[in-house]
Design a protein around this motif. Structure first.
Motif, short mmCIF file in Angstrom:
data_model
loop_
_atom_site.label_atom_id
_atom_site.label_comp_id
_atom_site.label_asym_id
_atom_site.label_seq_id
_atom_site.Cartn_x
_atom_site.Cartn_y
_atom_site.Cartn_z
N PRO A 23 0.82 -1.22 0.00
CA PRO A 23 0.00 0.00 0.00
C PRO A 23 0.86 1.27 0.00
CG PRO A 23 -0.88 -1.59 1.56
CD PRO A 23 0.46 -2.12 1.11
N GLN A 24 0.49 2.21 -0.85
CA GLN A 24 1.24 3.45 -1.02
C GLN A 24 0.28 4.60 -1.32
OE1 GLN A 24 4.80 3.64 -1.28
NE2 GLN A 24 5.09 1.44 -1.06
N HIS A 25 0.72 5.81 -1.01
CA HIS A 25 -0.01 7.00 -1.47
C HIS A 25 0.74 7.57 -2.66
CE1 HIS A 25 2.92 9.75 0.33
NE2 HIS A 25 2.88 8.99 1.42
N GLY A 26 0.11 8.51 -3.34
CA GLY A 26 0.61 9.02 -4.61
C GLY A 26 2.06 9.46 -4.61
N TYR A 27 2.43 10.33 -3.68
CA TYR A 27 3.80 10.84 -3.67
C TYR A 27 4.80 9.72 -3.43
CZ TYR A 27 7.86 13.69 -2.61
OH TYR A 27 9.12 14.24 -2.61
N SER A 28 4.46 8.79 -2.55
CA SER A 28 5.39 7.68 -2.28
C SER A 28 5.50 6.76 -3.50
CB SER A 28 5.00 6.91 -1.03
OG SER A 28 3.80 6.21 -1.19
N ILE A 29 4.43 6.66 -4.30
CA ILE A 29 4.50 5.87 -5.53
C ILE A 29 5.53 6.49 -6.47
CG2 ILE A 29 3.26 5.16 -7.62
CD1 ILE A 29 0.69 5.10 -5.86
N MET A 30 5.48 7.81 -6.64
CA MET A 30 6.44 8.49 -7.52
C MET A 30 7.86 8.29 -7.03
SD MET A 30 4.67 12.05 -8.75
CE MET A 30 4.23 12.68 -7.15
N GLN A 31 8.08 8.40 -5.73
CA GLN A 31 9.41 8.21 -5.17
C GLN A 31 9.89 6.78 -5.35
OE1 GLN A 31 8.56 9.61 -1.14
NE2 GLN A 31 10.04 11.26 -1.49
N GLY A 44 5.13 11.97 -13.65
CA GLY A 44 4.63 13.25 -13.19
C GLY A 44 3.31 13.07 -12.45
N ALA A 45 2.97 14.07 -11.67
CA ALA A 45 1.75 14.01 -10.87
C ALA A 45 0.50 13.83 -11.74
CB ALA A 45 1.62 15.25 -10.00
N GLY A 46 0.42 14.53 -12.85
CA GLY A 46 -0.75 14.42 -13.72
C GLY A 46 -0.91 13.02 -14.27
N THR A 47 0.18 12.45 -14.75
CA THR A 47 0.16 11.08 -15.27
C THR A 47 -0.23 10.11 -14.17
OG1 THR A 47 1.83 11.59 -16.94
CG2 THR A 47 1.56 9.26 -16.33
N LEU A 48 0.40 10.26 -13.01
CA LEU A 48 0.14 9.35 -11.90
C LEU A 48 -1.33 9.35 -11.51
CD1 LEU A 48 1.10 7.42 -9.65
CD2 LEU A 48 1.35 9.47 -8.23
N TYR A 49 -1.88 10.52 -11.25
CA TYR A 49 -3.26 10.57 -10.76
C TYR A 49 -4.27 10.18 -11.83
CZ TYR A 49 -1.27 12.16 -6.48
OH TYR A 49 -0.53 12.20 -5.33
N ASN A 50 -3.95 10.43 -13.09
CA ASN A 50 -4.80 9.95 -14.19
C ASN A 50 -4.81 8.42 -14.22
OD1 ASN A 50 -6.40 10.00 -16.60
ND2 ASN A 50 -4.52 9.71 -17.78
N LEU A 51 -3.63 7.81 -14.10
CA LEU A 51 -3.55 6.35 -14.11
C LEU A 51 -4.20 5.75 -12.87
CD1 LEU A 51 0.01 5.76 -15.59
CD2 LEU A 51 -2.19 5.26 -16.66
N LEU A 52 -3.98 6.34 -11.71
CA LEU A 52 -4.61 5.83 -10.50
C LEU A 52 -6.13 5.85 -10.64
CD1 LEU A 52 -2.42 7.40 -7.66
CD2 LEU A 52 -2.42 5.02 -8.46
N SER A 53 -6.65 6.92 -11.20
CA SER A 53 -8.09 7.03 -11.41
C SER A 53 -8.59 5.93 -12.35
CB SER A 53 -8.42 8.41 -11.97
OG SER A 53 -9.79 8.51 -12.24
N ARG A 54 -7.89 5.73 -13.46
CA ARG A 54 -8.28 4.69 -14.42
C ARG A 54 -8.18 3.30 -13.80
NH1 ARG A 54 -4.67 5.31 -19.46
NH2 ARG A 54 -5.76 3.43 -20.08
N PHE A 55 -7.09 3.06 -13.08
CA PHE A 55 -6.91 1.76 -12.43
C PHE A 55 -8.00 1.50 -11.39
CE2 PHE A 55 -1.99 1.72 -13.08
CZ PHE A 55 -2.14 1.20 -14.35
#
Length: 105
Positions: A23-31, A44-55
């Motif tokens: 389990p991870q939150h967004g910023y830790s996923i990027m790191q 990038g944050a935009g890509t990450l949160y778009n993919l998280l939303s789709r997933f």
């Protein structure tokens, strides 16, 4: 639909799902993606949160908690199946390449 849509994953998709085995939150996923790839893959944050939303919409990941306004996600069984399929696809690609490119000419 999701199985076809996610039949092959981009590098960011693959590494996000790989990271979400824990389990991870967004910023830790990027790191974590940055760390696991020695900086080769940047998300990038935009890509990450778009993919998280789709997933999440496709039930590939699920939100497990929210800590200090940070949503924490983990991979679902469906997501793990997709990740494993992609892993096996990539292993086959490498095997095919090794067979054809590394044999003596």
């Amino acid at each position: 639909m999701a199985r076809e849509q996610f039949k092959t994953l981009t590098e960011p998709m693959y590494y996000i799902l790989l990271t979400l085995i824990e389990p991870q939150h967004g910023y830790s996923i990027m790191q974590e993606v940055d760390r696991r790839t020695d900086g080769r893959v940047k998300i990038g944050a935009g890509t990450l949160y778009n993919l998280l939303s789709r997933f999440e919409e496709e039930k590939i990941i699920a939100q497990v908690s929210e800590e200090n306004r940070r949503k924490v996600y983990t991979i679902t069984d469906k997501g793990l199946d997709i990740l494993k399929d992609e892993y096996h696809r990539l292993v086959q690609l490498v095997s095919d390449g090794r067979h054809h490119l590394e044999r003596g000419r």
